[in-house]
Scaffold this motif. Structure first.
Motif, short mmCIF file in Angstrom:
data_model
loop_
_atom_site.label_atom_id
_atom_site.label_comp_id
_atom_site.label_asym_id
_atom_site.label_seq_id
_atom_site.Cartn_x
_atom_site.Cartn_y
_atom_site.Cartn_z
N MET A 119 4.13 19.97 3.66
CA MET A 119 3.33 21.12 4.06
C MET A 119 3.89 21.79 5.31
O MET A 119 3.97 23.02 5.40
CB MET A 119 1.87 20.68 4.30
CG MET A 119 0.90 21.82 4.59
SD MET A 119 0.82 22.26 6.34
CE MET A 119 0.09 20.77 6.99
N LEU A 120 4.34 21.00 6.29
CA LEU A 120 4.82 21.55 7.55
C LEU A 120 6.28 22.01 7.50
O LEU A 120 6.70 22.86 8.29
CB LEU A 120 4.65 20.50 8.66
CG LEU A 120 3.20 20.16 9.02
CD1 LEU A 120 3.16 18.92 9.90
CD2 LEU A 120 2.52 21.32 9.71
N PHE A 150 6.68 12.58 14.02
CA PHE A 150 5.43 12.15 13.39
C PHE A 150 5.35 10.63 13.49
O PHE A 150 6.28 9.92 13.08
CB PHE A 150 5.41 12.61 11.93
CG PHE A 150 4.11 12.30 11.21
CD1 PHE A 150 2.94 12.03 11.90
CD2 PHE A 150 4.08 12.29 9.83
CE1 PHE A 150 1.76 11.75 11.24
CE2 PHE A 150 2.90 12.02 9.15
CZ PHE A 150 1.74 11.74 9.85
N GLU A 151 4.23 10.13 14.00
CA GLU A 151 4.04 8.69 14.15
C GLU A 151 2.66 8.29 13.64
O GLU A 151 1.69 9.06 13.75
CB GLU A 151 4.17 8.26 15.61
CG GLU A 151 5.50 8.60 16.25
CD GLU A 151 5.50 8.29 17.73
OE1 GLU A 151 4.60 7.53 18.19
OE2 GLU A 151 6.38 8.79 18.45
N ILE A 152 2.56 7.10 13.07
CA ILE A 152 1.28 6.51 12.65
C ILE A 152 1.16 5.14 13.28
O ILE A 152 2.09 4.32 13.16
CB ILE A 152 1.18 6.38 11.11
CG1 ILE A 152 1.30 7.75 10.43
CG2 ILE A 152 -0.14 5.72 10.72
CD1 ILE A 152 1.29 7.69 8.91
N GLU A 153 0.07 4.89 13.96
CA GLU A 153 -0.13 3.58 14.59
C GLU A 153 -1.61 3.24 14.61
O GLU A 153 -2.48 4.10 14.49
CB GLU A 153 0.42 3.59 16.01
CG GLU A 153 -0.24 4.62 16.93
CD GLU A 153 0.44 4.73 18.28
OE1 GLU A 153 -0.27 4.65 19.29
OE2 GLU A 153 1.68 4.91 18.29
N GLY A 171 -4.40 28.82 10.89
CA GLY A 171 -4.69 28.00 9.72
C GLY A 171 -3.92 26.70 9.65
O GLY A 171 -4.08 25.94 8.69
N LEU A 172 -3.11 26.41 10.69
CA LEU A 172 -2.31 25.18 10.66
C LEU A 172 -3.18 23.94 10.59
O LEU A 172 -2.97 23.05 9.75
CB LEU A 172 -1.41 25.12 11.89
CG LEU A 172 -0.62 23.81 12.09
CD1 LEU A 172 0.35 23.61 10.94
CD2 LEU A 172 0.10 23.80 13.42
N TRP A 182 4.20 16.37 16.54
CA TRP A 182 4.55 17.61 17.25
C TRP A 182 5.07 18.62 16.24
O TRP A 182 5.82 18.28 15.34
CB TRP A 182 5.64 17.35 18.29
CG TRP A 182 5.15 16.84 19.60
CD1 TRP A 182 5.06 15.53 20.00
CD2 TRP A 182 4.68 17.62 20.70
NE1 TRP A 182 4.57 15.45 21.27
CE2 TRP A 182 4.32 16.71 21.74
CE3 TRP A 182 4.52 18.98 20.92
CZ2 TRP A 182 3.82 17.14 22.95
CZ3 TRP A 182 4.02 19.41 22.13
CH2 TRP A 182 3.67 18.49 23.14
N CYS A 183 4.66 19.89 16.41
CA CYS A 183 5.17 20.98 15.58
C CYS A 183 5.78 22.05 16.48
O CYS A 183 5.37 22.21 17.63
CB CYS A 183 4.07 21.61 14.74
SG CYS A 183 3.37 20.49 13.53
N THR A 184 6.73 22.80 15.95
CA THR A 184 7.42 23.80 16.75
C THR A 184 6.67 25.12 16.84
O THR A 184 7.11 26.04 17.52
CB THR A 184 8.82 24.09 16.17
OG1 THR A 184 8.67 24.52 14.80
CG2 THR A 184 9.69 22.85 16.22
#
Length: 403
Positions: A181-182, A189-192, A123-124, A116-118
């Motif tokens: 970068m963000l 942020f999650e990785i699964e 270009g994101l 999720w970003c605020t």
């Protein structure tokens, strides 16, 4: 267990700006090796200015003169090229040659990157894609959702070229580069590991317009691309000559087509001249015979013309009140799609100062072939300022490498 000679791939970098980098590959042969090598060269954003290929059916020697970039990681390119070269051992001075039936690759694991970003700036998504490319993570599917308050949820299904994304170290490396970068705008942020429903059923079911599914008129194609066969020049091979307009990944498009038809290239020479590309290939069927059947020649000619005129299909259309960009990317029989397509799409959209509202990537059957279809829903406020014809033209030029 096969091993690779350390000299299987050698790279001599250009000495000054404007010069070409020389790549030589010297290893056991296999049908489709040229396709695999050209795909990796394309993956690294390089263009092939000239090349030579020769083989005796067991051992091959290929030379590519490529145009590089200041940021090209040559050491990594060499490693990736070596990985697709067939291995061999040398017991008692005898060479064990590659046999594809013993080397079937396992499908790579698919991982879900969820963050999720605020904010949703222009270009994101391209910036995220650029970081993933640098990490050697290949995007297989994407879903992007923009909330009314401007926050963004990105779901990216990726595979890892290094096959290490299951490790904590690799996941931390990925999170670190995306966080850099963000910045402070990242919420979570999650990785699964992706669920079975994602990997088992990547097929799309939504309607595709005729501009994507219909084949082009052969009369039009024949005027733009020349493909000729000659069985008189060589007693053992068919000579195939191609003359066409140059574009990004052209040699890959030729080689993947021949690979799909199980056609072996014994000798080849290709080079770019101005805006045209000339290709001479001495080829034969998988059984070692010439291509004598006129119907088979016709089928291969038709397919090559189609691939060289329109290797990707692009359309901009209405979807209710919104504007949708569709790009169809052909998939090899081996299951691999053309690399960097999503990167090129997002770069083109960013250059037009248009925000991307959502993206979906799925596999579709179009006629008798599989395609990877990108559906990109564009921000209607930005699109109102840019004609749809301009969007399509920009995306096509970026994908084809035309200025």
């Amino acid at each position: 267990m096969g091993i690779l000679n350390d000299d299987a791939v050698l790279i001599k970098e250009a000495e000054k700006a404007g010069d070409k980098t020389l790549i030589t590959v010297n290893c056991p042969d296999k049908t489709g090796l040229g396709c695999d090598l050209c795909r990796i060269i394309l993956l690294f954003g390089l263009s092939i200015a000239k090349g030579d290929a020769s083989t005796d059916g067991k051992w091959c020697y290929l030379v590519f003169w490529v145009v590089g970039k200041p940021t090209t990681r040559w050491y990594l390119l060499r490693e990736r090229l070596r990985e697709v070269c067939p291995p061999c051992t040398l017991p008692m001075a005898e060479i064990y040659y590659f046999r594809p039936e013993f080397q079937q690759p396992k499908p790579p694991k698919v991982f879900l990157l969820k963050f999720w970003c605020t904010f949703d700036r222009k270009g994101l998504l391209h910036d995220v894609t650029k970081v993933l490319c640098e990490l050697e993570l290949s995007v297989k599917r994407v879903k992007v959702f923009t909330a009314p308050d401007g926050t963004v949820m990105d779901l990216l299904f990726v595979t890892d070229t290094r096959e290490l994304l299951h490790t904590k170290k690799r996941q931390e490396e990925t999170k670190s580069q995306l966080n850099a970068m963000l910045g402070d705008n990242i919420i979570s942020f999650e990785i699964e590991l992706a669920g079975h429903e994602v990997t088992a059923n990547p097929q799309g079911s939504a309607f595709l317009p005729p501009a994507i599914t219909d084949d082009m008129d052969n009369a039009l194609i024949s005027k733009r691309v020349s493909v000729k066969f000659d069985n008189e020049l060589s007693p053992s091979h068919t000579l195939m000559q191609i003359l066409c307009q140059d574009h990004k990944g052209l040699i890959y498009d030729i080689m993947r087509t021949l690979k799909d038809y199980n056609i072996q290239v014994s000798y080849g020479r290709f080079s770019a001249k101005a805006k045209d590309y000339e290709v001479d290939l001495f080829i034969m069927q998988g059984d070692g015979k010439k291509i004598m059947d006129p119907e088979k020649q016709k089928v291969i000619c038709s397919r090559l013309r189609m691939e060289l005129v329109r290797p990707l299909r692009v359309e901009v259309m209405s979807r209710g009140p919104d504007t949708e960009l569709l790009v169809a990317n052909p998939v090899e029989l081996a299951g691999k799609g053309r690399p960097l397509v999503f990167y090129d799409i997002t770069l083109a959209i960013t250059s037009l100062s248009i925000r991307i509202f959502s993206v979906e990537i799925a596999r579709h059957r179009i006629h008798d072939r599989e395609w990877e279809v990108y559906r990109v829903l564009l921000d209607e406020g930005d699109v109102a300022l840019v004609p749809r014809s301009t969007i399509k033209e920009c995306v096509v030029k970026n994908l084809m490498g035309w200025e």
